[in-house]
Design a protein around this motif. Sequence first.
Motif, mmCIF file in Angstrom:
data_model
loop_
_atom_site.group_PDB
_atom_site.id
_atom_site.type_symbol
_atom_site.label_atom_id
_atom_site.label_comp_id
_atom_site.label_asym_id
_atom_site.label_seq_id
_atom_site.Cartn_x
_atom_site.Cartn_y
_atom_site.Cartn_z
ATOM 1 N N PRO A 6 -5.476 -2.440 -5.647
ATOM 2 C CA PRO A 6 -4.933 -1.322 -6.431
ATOM 3 C C PRO A 6 -6.004 -0.580 -7.226
ATOM 4 O O PRO A 6 -5.972 0.654 -7.325
ATOM 5 C CB PRO A 6 -3.924 -2.000 -7.380
ATOM 6 N N ILE A 7 -6.946 -1.327 -7.780
ATOM 7 C CA ILE A 7 -8.028 -0.696 -8.545
ATOM 8 C C ILE A 7 -8.893 0.159 -7.634
ATOM 9 O O ILE A 7 -9.270 1.288 -7.972
ATOM 10 C CB ILE A 7 -8.872 -1.771 -9.261
ATOM 11 N N PHE A 8 -9.202 -0.381 -6.457
ATOM 12 C CA PHE A 8 -9.999 0.369 -5.490
ATOM 13 C C PHE A 8 -9.299 1.657 -5.091
ATOM 14 O O PHE A 8 -9.919 2.736 -5.051
ATOM 15 C CB PHE A 8 -10.276 -0.500 -4.262
ATOM 16 N N GLY A 49 -2.618 -17.400 -2.172
ATOM 17 C CA GLY A 49 -3.904 -17.196 -2.833
ATOM 18 C C GLY A 49 -4.658 -16.024 -2.241
ATOM 19 O O GLY A 49 -5.149 -15.143 -2.959
ATOM 20 N N VAL A 50 -4.743 -15.993 -0.917
ATOM 21 C CA VAL A 50 -5.437 -14.890 -0.241
ATOM 22 C C VAL A 50 -4.785 -13.555 -0.596
ATOM 23 O O VAL A 50 -5.463 -12.572 -0.932
ATOM 24 C CB VAL A 50 -5.415 -15.100 1.287
ATOM 25 N N GLU A 51 -3.464 -13.517 -0.543
ATOM 26 C CA GLU A 51 -2.740 -12.268 -0.773
ATOM 27 C C GLU A 51 -2.942 -11.755 -2.198
ATOM 28 O O GLU A 51 -3.243 -10.576 -2.413
ATOM 29 C CB GLU A 51 -1.254 -12.485 -0.487
ATOM 30 N N GLU A 52 -2.784 -12.645 -3.178
ATOM 31 C CA GLU A 52 -2.908 -12.195 -4.569
ATOM 32 C C GLU A 52 -4.346 -11.861 -4.936
ATOM 33 O O GLU A 52 -4.598 -10.999 -5.775
ATOM 34 C CB GLU A 52 -2.327 -13.247 -5.512
ATOM 35 N N GLN A 53 -5.313 -12.544 -4.333
ATOM 36 C CA GLN A 53 -6.713 -12.177 -4.566
ATOM 37 C C GLN A 53 -6.996 -10.775 -4.027
ATOM 38 O O GLN A 53 -7.764 -10.008 -4.620
ATOM 39 C CB GLN A 53 -7.639 -13.215 -3.910
ATOM 40 N N PHE A 54 -6.353 -10.431 -2.915
ATOM 41 C CA PHE A 54 -6.483 -9.081 -2.374
ATOM 42 C C PHE A 54 -5.910 -8.052 -3.344
ATOM 43 O O PHE A 54 -6.514 -6.999 -3.593
ATOM 44 C CB PHE A 54 -5.765 -9.006 -1.031
ATOM 45 N N TYR A 55 -4.754 -8.375 -3.935
ATOM 46 C CA TYR A 55 -4.094 -7.406 -4.809
ATOM 47 C C TYR A 55 -4.685 -7.354 -6.212
ATOM 48 O O TYR A 55 -4.258 -6.535 -7.026
ATOM 49 C CB TYR A 55 -2.592 -7.679 -4.857
ATOM 50 N N ASN A 76 -12.066 9.893 0.931
ATOM 51 C CA ASN A 76 -11.136 9.784 2.052
ATOM 52 C C ASN A 76 -10.647 8.341 2.162
ATOM 53 O O ASN A 76 -11.410 7.430 2.491
ATOM 54 C CB ASN A 76 -11.820 10.212 3.353
ATOM 55 N N LEU A 77 -9.372 8.122 1.869
ATOM 56 C CA LEU A 77 -8.843 6.760 1.782
ATOM 57 C C LEU A 77 -8.789 6.069 3.141
ATOM 58 O O LEU A 77 -8.947 4.852 3.222
ATOM 59 C CB LEU A 77 -7.453 6.787 1.153
ATOM 60 N N LEU A 78 -8.553 6.838 4.194
ATOM 61 C CA LEU A 78 -8.498 6.227 5.517
ATOM 62 C C LEU A 78 -9.875 5.700 5.914
ATOM 63 O O LEU A 78 -10.006 4.574 6.422
ATOM 64 C CB LEU A 78 -7.992 7.236 6.549
ATOM 65 N N ILE A 79 -10.911 6.508 5.664
ATOM 66 C CA ILE A 79 -12.274 6.079 5.987
ATOM 67 C C ILE A 79 -12.679 4.893 5.114
ATOM 68 O O ILE A 79 -13.286 3.921 5.593
ATOM 69 C CB ILE A 79 -13.263 7.246 5.800
ATOM 70 N N ALA A 80 -12.322 4.941 3.827
ATOM 71 C CA ALA A 80 -12.658 3.843 2.921
ATOM 72 C C ALA A 80 -11.953 2.554 3.342
ATOM 73 O O ALA A 80 -12.552 1.465 3.340
ATOM 74 C CB ALA A 80 -12.265 4.212 1.494
ATOM 75 N N THR A 81 -10.676 2.675 3.719
ATOM 76 C CA THR A 81 -9.920 1.500 4.166
ATOM 77 C C THR A 81 -10.516 0.933 5.444
ATOM 78 O O THR A 81 -10.676 -0.286 5.591
ATOM 79 C CB THR A 81 -8.444 1.871 4.400
ATOM 80 N N SER A 121 0.829 -1.209 0.000
ATOM 81 C CA SER A 121 0.000 0.000 0.000
ATOM 82 C C SER A 121 0.861 1.254 0.000
ATOM 83 O O SER A 121 0.523 2.258 -0.645
ATOM 84 C CB SER A 121 -0.940 -0.002 1.214
ATOM 85 N N SER A 122 1.994 1.219 0.703
ATOM 86 C CA SER A 122 2.908 2.366 0.706
ATOM 87 C C SER A 122 3.404 2.667 -0.703
ATOM 88 O O SER A 122 3.476 3.833 -1.124
ATOM 89 C CB SER A 122 4.096 2.087 1.628
ATOM 90 N N ILE A 123 3.742 1.615 -1.445
ATOM 91 C CA ILE A 123 4.192 1.787 -2.835
ATOM 92 C C ILE A 123 3.068 2.361 -3.691
ATOM 93 O O ILE A 123 3.284 3.266 -4.514
ATOM 94 C CB ILE A 123 4.680 0.441 -3.400
ATOM 95 N N LEU A 124 1.867 1.870 -3.491
ATOM 96 C CA LEU A 124 0.727 2.352 -4.282
ATOM 97 C C LEU A 124 0.422 3.815 -3.982
ATOM 98 O O LEU A 124 0.159 4.608 -4.901
ATOM 99 C CB LEU A 124 -0.503 1.482 -4.000
ATOM 100 N N TYR A 125 0.467 4.210 -2.711
ATOM 101 C CA TYR A 125 0.209 5.614 -2.362
ATOM 102 C C TYR A 125 1.270 6.532 -2.979
ATOM 103 O O TYR A 125 0.950 7.616 -3.478
ATOM 104 C CB TYR A 125 0.186 5.791 -0.841
ATOM 105 N N ALA A 126 2.525 6.088 -2.935
ATOM 106 C CA ALA A 126 3.590 6.899 -3.527
ATOM 107 C C ALA A 126 3.386 7.063 -5.031
ATOM 108 O O ALA A 126 3.573 8.154 -5.589
ATOM 109 C CB ALA A 126 4.944 6.252 -3.241
ATOM 110 N N ALA A 127 2.981 5.977 -5.700
ATOM 111 C CA ALA A 127 2.748 6.038 -7.150
ATOM 112 C C ALA A 127 1.573 6.952 -7.473
ATOM 113 O O ALA A 127 1.610 7.717 -8.444
ATOM 114 C CB ALA A 127 2.499 4.632 -7.695
ATOM 115 N N LEU A 128 0.521 6.891 -6.660
ATOM 116 C CA LEU A 128 -0.642 7.750 -6.901
ATOM 117 C C LEU A 128 -0.270 9.216 -6.720
ATOM 118 O O LEU A 128 -0.685 10.084 -7.501
ATOM 119 C CB LEU A 128 -1.777 7.354 -5.951
ATOM 120 N N GLU A 129 0.531 9.512 -5.706
ATOM 121 C CA GLU A 129 0.919 10.899 -5.459
ATOM 122 C C GLU A 129 1.804 11.429 -6.588
ATOM 123 O O GLU A 129 1.668 12.583 -7.015
ATOM 124 C CB GLU A 129 1.662 11.001 -4.131
#
Length: 665
Positions: free
Chosen positions: A158-160, A148-154, A170-175, A57-65
């Motif tokens: 990222p799309i979400f 399986g659980v981990e990759e199904q999450f990913y 608000n990403l914190l509230i959504a999470t 998630s840290s990598i994804l937030y950095a990429a989005l920013e």
Amino acid sequence: MNQSSSVVHTLPYRPDIDGLRALAVVAVLFFHAFPKVFSGGFVGVDIFFVISGYLISSILYAALEQNTFSLLDFYARRIRRIFPALIVVLVAGYLFGWFYLFVDEFSQLGTHTFASAAFIQNWVLASESGYFDSTAELKPYLHLWSLGVEEQFYIVWPIFLWLAWKLRINLLIATFGLGFASFVWNIYSIYFLQSTVAFYMPQVRFWELLLGGGLAYVSFQKRRTRTAISNQDLGINNKYQVASLLGIALLTLSFIFISSAKPYPGWWALLPTLGATLLIFSGPSAWLNRNILSNRVLVWLGQISYPLYLWHWIILAFLRITQDDLAASGRTRLITLVLSVGLAWLTNLVIEKPLRYGHYLKVKTCGLLLVMILIGGVGYQTEQLGGIGFRFEGSKHYLGPDFQAQMMKNVNAYYKYSEACDFYQAEKKTTIPKDHLDKKCLSANAELPSKNIHTFFLWGDSHAQMLTYGLEKNLPKDWRLMQVASSGCLPNPSQLEDSQEKYCERSNFIALKMIQEVRPEVVVLAQSIKWNKEKIDDLVRKLSTFGVKKIIFVGQSPEWSDALPTLLLRKQVAGIPRYTNTGLIMSVMQENQEIRSTLFKKSLDKNVTIEFIDVIEAFCTTDGCLVYIGDDVKMGITYFDSHHLSPTASDYLAKTSLIKSITGP
């Protein structure tokens, strides 16, 4: 979405997180090697989930920013991170299975190879968790459920995040909302549905990854709003020290107090996940993180934790399959863990690093993807071809393709005579009982005049179920069978209340209720574990008050270290004998002798006849225990697994002892 193929996200390296990875993987390793000693070690997987959620998630937030977010880039990175070591382990497991696994085992390995390559192993394992599935420790790819659980999450996360970012949600509230929903689903599945397979379900586990994701967002916001890093940010502030100590305390409590006997994940999973979250939150400069978790040895183990996780279980599983006596040695299992560390280091050095980094990343990514698709296809075809039996056609011990078909007939016959009178809902994988049993289990046969028929009641667990085939086949016409026998439910004379949540409680309550109402002449009791004096006395006392005149206790059947068909093919080098000691669990034989000589000498009540059916005596001699009956090994084999009699053996026991005991004076 930006489709850039190479994105560099500058996130500060956290050696303490690698140290935390090491704690997690060591806990899992020692749980798998020594489950009775390290009973809570499996929570290491929960720690991995939190770490993964935080880092990805840290990598994804950095990429989005930075406006460099790319789904293609994200999944390419996942492929180069996950596929190399996994491919090596899947290929190694398949090659080993080709030479050492029999058709049923190899067919299942094919299924699991396909499921692991497609990252749906958790769903496949959930579907297999029925009574007749091979034991968990004999599944080489059992541990890949977590991938399986981990990759199904990913697939969805990222799309979400991208959509929420674009829509300025608000990403914190959504999470928090998603995590809360997943946690509620977890609680509902474990404590209300009483699900026996929720352990594998992604929707029950996503909240653990989202804990890490939520912490990643908090850290991301702090980095956005502060240009300078203060001592507090580095973890020197007291609150970070407290968080670190509290985190390690929660992990310690997890390892000590959580076990497979606890409903899990459920509420218990909060201990390891919150512990991991607090340790990550406390930062790299908190004393414990800086001096313990950042230790060079732990950091090194953490850096090879992924291939180490992959290798250790497959080696343990194949050792148990092929050399169960050797696998029982603690020293051997310890050596296995050391070997796993060596293989993990080599895999990381020779396979992972060259394929994950360097030049030609697109070519590497496409090549890895194609190889994984090929592996999945090979696994699928292996299952479709029934385990590729021709591998053994050159062996004089190969029993032919019809042997597996006969084993399935045995299993189906068992199901036919057991499911109707079993309160366990195998198809729903839940401890909630059926509403009712088939009417034939508990009602009289209206076609027979009541004056001329006798009734006996069969009560117990699956070891009572296995008697049904022989009893129904050989029972005289003037006798009728009534039955309550539920998988895993030992007879309990103290069950005074019905239950709509625990199928064993309902099974025993209904059994006692029907015995009291019908007052059968004979009650036959069977269970999978040995009888003890207190249990015998309680059952005799209770049943005698219901007017039962004869009580028959059926002893344990001989037990084997593996399914008898597999054991014979693997261990016998001079053909299939009629009797054998190979693979017999001798402790069961010794317990039976003690029970026979001490517990069934006399009745507590002179009006009640007590008899003991010695199953071991019926099937065993000084040469060992009976392997097959008649002249055809395929048709006459006495077991289809390690401890349940086949229909042929059930018929044999009924003819030689059970029917005589039931109908005799």
